[in-house]
Design a protein around this motif. Structure first.
Motif, short mmCIF file in Angstrom:
data_model
loop_
_atom_site.label_atom_id
_atom_site.label_comp_id
_atom_site.label_asym_id
_atom_site.label_seq_id
_atom_site.Cartn_x
_atom_site.Cartn_y
_atom_site.Cartn_z
N TYR A 4 0.74 -1.34 -0.03
CA TYR A 4 0.00 -0.25 -0.08
C TYR A 4 0.83 1.16 0.06
CZ TYR A 4 -4.86 -1.44 0.51
OH TYR A 4 -6.21 -2.14 0.09
N ARG A 5 0.56 1.91 -0.87
CA ARG A 5 0.97 3.43 -1.05
C ARG A 5 0.12 4.53 -1.16
NH1 ARG A 5 4.54 0.13 -0.30
NH2 ARG A 5 6.71 -0.28 -1.54
N ALA A 6 0.57 5.82 -0.73
CA ALA A 6 -0.23 6.85 -0.88
C ALA A 6 0.08 7.68 -2.19
CB ALA A 6 -0.23 7.90 0.36
N GLU A 7 0.46 8.91 -2.05
CA GLU A 7 0.83 9.86 -3.11
C GLU A 7 2.26 9.46 -3.55
OE1 GLU A 7 -0.72 11.06 -0.75
OE2 GLU A 7 -2.79 11.44 -1.43
N LYS A 8 3.06 9.14 -2.50
CA LYS A 8 4.41 8.87 -2.53
C LYS A 8 4.95 7.89 -3.65
CE LYS A 8 5.65 11.11 1.82
NZ LYS A 8 6.54 10.92 2.95
N ILE A 9 5.82 7.82 -4.31
CA ILE A 9 6.02 6.77 -5.09
C ILE A 9 6.96 5.73 -4.41
CG2 ILE A 9 7.60 5.88 -7.27
CD1 ILE A 9 6.71 8.70 -8.52
N SER A 10 8.01 6.13 -3.58
CA SER A 10 9.10 5.53 -2.86
C SER A 10 8.45 5.70 -1.15
CB SER A 10 10.36 6.01 -3.12
OG SER A 10 10.56 7.37 -2.49
N VAL A 11 8.94 4.66 -0.80
CA VAL A 11 8.70 4.53 1.02
C VAL A 11 9.87 4.92 1.69
CG1 VAL A 11 8.47 2.77 2.58
CG2 VAL A 11 7.57 2.34 0.46
N SER A 12 9.40 5.93 2.63
CA SER A 12 10.66 6.69 3.45
C SER A 12 11.30 5.41 4.42
CB SER A 12 10.12 7.67 4.15
OG SER A 12 9.06 7.28 5.00
N ALA A 13 12.30 6.04 5.04
CA ALA A 13 13.15 4.78 5.92
C ALA A 13 12.08 4.82 7.07
CB ALA A 13 14.41 5.62 6.31
N GLU A 14 11.51 5.87 7.60
CA GLU A 14 10.63 5.64 8.63
C GLU A 14 9.38 4.64 8.47
OE1 GLU A 14 7.92 8.29 11.85
OE2 GLU A 14 8.96 9.36 10.19
N GLY A 15 8.84 4.92 7.11
CA GLY A 15 7.73 4.10 6.73
C GLY A 15 8.35 2.66 6.69
N ALA A 16 9.39 2.35 6.09
CA ALA A 16 9.73 1.14 5.75
C ALA A 16 9.95 0.45 7.21
CB ALA A 16 11.06 1.00 5.28
N ARG A 17 10.66 1.21 8.28
CA ARG A 17 10.88 0.52 9.46
C ARG A 17 9.49 0.24 10.13
NH1 ARG A 17 13.41 4.29 11.33
NH2 ARG A 17 11.67 5.43 12.60
N LYS B 295 8.15 -3.03 8.61
CA LYS B 295 8.76 -4.10 9.19
C LYS B 295 8.21 -4.44 10.40
CE LYS B 295 13.28 -6.20 9.57
NZ LYS B 295 14.75 -5.93 9.42
N GLU B 296 8.04 -3.37 11.28
CA GLU B 296 7.58 -3.57 12.69
C GLU B 296 6.30 -4.20 12.60
OE1 GLU B 296 7.79 0.16 14.56
OE2 GLU B 296 10.20 0.10 14.98
N VAL B 297 5.37 -3.73 12.09
CA VAL B 297 4.12 -4.25 11.80
C VAL B 297 4.16 -5.92 11.55
CG1 VAL B 297 1.87 -4.40 10.64
CG2 VAL B 297 2.97 -2.27 11.46
N VAL B 298 4.86 -6.17 10.66
CA VAL B 298 5.03 -7.75 10.38
C VAL B 298 5.68 -8.56 11.39
CG1 VAL B 298 5.87 -9.51 8.97
CG2 VAL B 298 5.06 -7.42 7.75
N HIS B 299 6.74 -8.11 11.93
CA HIS B 299 7.34 -8.78 13.18
C HIS B 299 6.50 -8.79 14.36
CE1 HIS B 299 11.93 -8.51 11.87
NE2 HIS B 299 10.95 -8.94 10.79
N ARG B 300 5.57 -7.53 14.44
CA ARG B 300 4.89 -7.68 15.69
C ARG B 300 3.67 -8.59 15.63
NH1 ARG B 300 3.29 -2.55 15.66
NH2 ARG B 300 5.16 -1.90 16.88
N HIS B 301 3.26 -8.74 14.33
CA HIS B 301 2.23 -9.61 14.08
C HIS B 301 2.67 -11.20 14.54
CE1 HIS B 301 -1.51 -11.24 12.44
NE2 HIS B 301 -0.89 -12.26 11.60
N ILE B 302 3.84 -11.52 13.80
CA ILE B 302 4.28 -12.82 14.20
C ILE B 302 4.38 -12.99 15.74
CG2 ILE B 302 6.54 -14.22 14.09
CD1 ILE B 302 6.92 -12.77 11.31
N ALA B 303 4.97 -12.10 16.50
CA ALA B 303 4.92 -12.19 17.91
C ALA B 303 3.62 -12.34 18.45
CB ALA B 303 5.71 -11.04 18.46
N TYR B 304 2.65 -11.54 17.84
CA TYR B 304 1.30 -11.75 18.40
C TYR B 304 0.67 -13.12 17.99
CZ TYR B 304 -3.87 -11.89 17.45
OH TYR B 304 -4.97 -12.24 17.57
N LEU B 305 1.01 -13.94 17.10
CA LEU B 305 0.59 -15.20 16.81
C LEU B 305 1.16 -16.19 17.90
CD1 LEU B 305 1.15 -15.47 12.77
CD2 LEU B 305 -1.25 -15.31 14.26
N TYR B 306 2.36 -15.93 18.14
CA TYR B 306 3.13 -16.73 19.13
C TYR B 306 2.48 -16.52 20.57
CZ TYR B 306 6.09 -18.86 15.86
OH TYR B 306 6.82 -19.52 14.58
N GLN B 307 2.24 -15.24 20.95
CA GLN B 307 1.58 -15.26 22.05
C GLN B 307 0.18 -15.41 22.12
OE1 GLN B 307 2.94 -13.49 24.72
NE2 GLN B 307 1.07 -13.67 25.60
#
Length: 340
Positions: free
Chosen positions: A95-108, A111-123
């Protein structure tokens, strides 16, 4: 979850063989008394015994059907979690908005959302495995300790996979500390996911419609978690389950009295043939009761359970590969015919 097509004799004996310890002596006592004393009052007509047996078979069969429904519903819940987890990964990645590229903060943040979701599953898995007072592993006495040892054996077989989960830091130390004091850590992790999605919107990484889609997927996890917790925290009606056990006990108690009279008609020597026949019939009814009894609770860590560890690992692999990560764990494989 048992993954073998057929159970071995060893597996059958491990599951129900201990009940032969009391079945065989009881089926032997009545024929022995009848043979040596010739007390005719020890026999009962076969017709009332057949009526009792038929009623018990219908009752236990219906109970087993309802128990299987709980297992199947639990499996459908985790199937929905698998599907929604893949949706979350692909949406948060693309998913993107108007921006073409993802910022460093956005990429981080992504990635946190995906990692947190994996942690959520095991929790969530860990929370669902906490014993309740009506589950087999919580019973007192010999059967409780037996099932606790059985559960410990299953977990020891998958010690390497469980250690791998503990060694993969999907949450920062700060975030782990922030979960202290909460009874339902899984729900708190979902709340943090909403905060991260909002953060992506705030920095214009996604638009409001994309935010709504992502939040809809997160809301589905609340729904599925609630359904799983309902099965975990609401026991199979105890009177319904307990009377099934009582009725089987009554039938097994009456069984040798009916069988000895029938075999006595064939001659005194044939009385002893009632022993193995009665043991076989009694064992069939006991095993039917056990199958339903152990299917009532699909989240207690025994052999009939939903294989939550394997499902979590499957989701983990899919999500990491979607995000282009290279450090991918291996799928969980069955051990001794059991998938945890």
């Amino acid at each position: 979850m048992i993954v073998k097509k057929n159970l071995s004799l060893k597996a059958i004996f491990r599951f129900a063989g201990q009940h032969l310890i009391w079945l065989l002596p009881w089926m032997l006592v009545v024929p022995a008394l009848y043979y040596f004393t010739h007390w005719k009052f020890l026999t009962i007509p076969l017709l009332p015994l057949s009526l009792v047996g038929t009623a018990v078979a219908f009752y236990v069969g219906f109970k087993n059907n309802q128990s299987y429904d709980r297992v199947w519903e639990a499996r459908k819940i985790w199937g929905a979690i698998v599907n929604d987890s893949r949706k979350l990964a692909t949406l948060i990645k693309n998913y993107r908005a108007e921006k073409i590229s993802v910022s460093a903060e956005g990429a981080r943040t992504r990635k946190e959302v995906v990692h947190r979701h994996i942690a959520y599953l095991y929790q969530l898995r860990e929370q669902l495995l906490r014993p309740t007072q009506w589950e087999h592993v919580s019973l007192s006495g010999i059967f409780g300790s037996y099932n606790q040892r059985r559960r410990d054996r299953f977990f020891n077989n998958f010690k390497q996979e469980l250690d791998e989960v503990a060694e993969r830091p999907y949450l920062s130390e700060e975030e782990l500390q922030s979960l202290n004091g909460f009874n339902n850590r899984a729900a708190q992790l979902l709340d943090k996911q909403t905060q991260s999605v909002q953060a992506l919107y705030d920095i214009k990484e996604i638009n409001w419609m994309q935010q709504s889609d992502l939040q809809s997927v997160l809301n589905s996890f609340y729904n599925e978690q609630g359904k799983a917790e309902r099965i975990k925290n609401f026991p199979f009606p105890r009177k319904y389950a307990s009377f099934s056990f009582v009725f089987v006990c009554i039938f097994v108690f009456l069984l040798p009295f009916g069988m000895v009279g029938e075999f006595a008609k064939l001659g005194d020597g044939m009385i002893w043939l009632s022993v193995p026949v009665s043991v076989i019939i009694g064992f069939v009814y006991v095993v039917m009761e056990l199958i339903g009894d152990y299917s009532e609770n699909p989240f207690e860590g025994l052999h009939n359970d939903i294989p939550m560890l394997a499902i979590c690992r499957t989701i983990e692999i899919d999500m990491l590969q979607m995000m282009g990560e290279k450090d991918i764990p291996r799928p969980v494989q069955p051990k001794e015919g059991i998938l945890l």
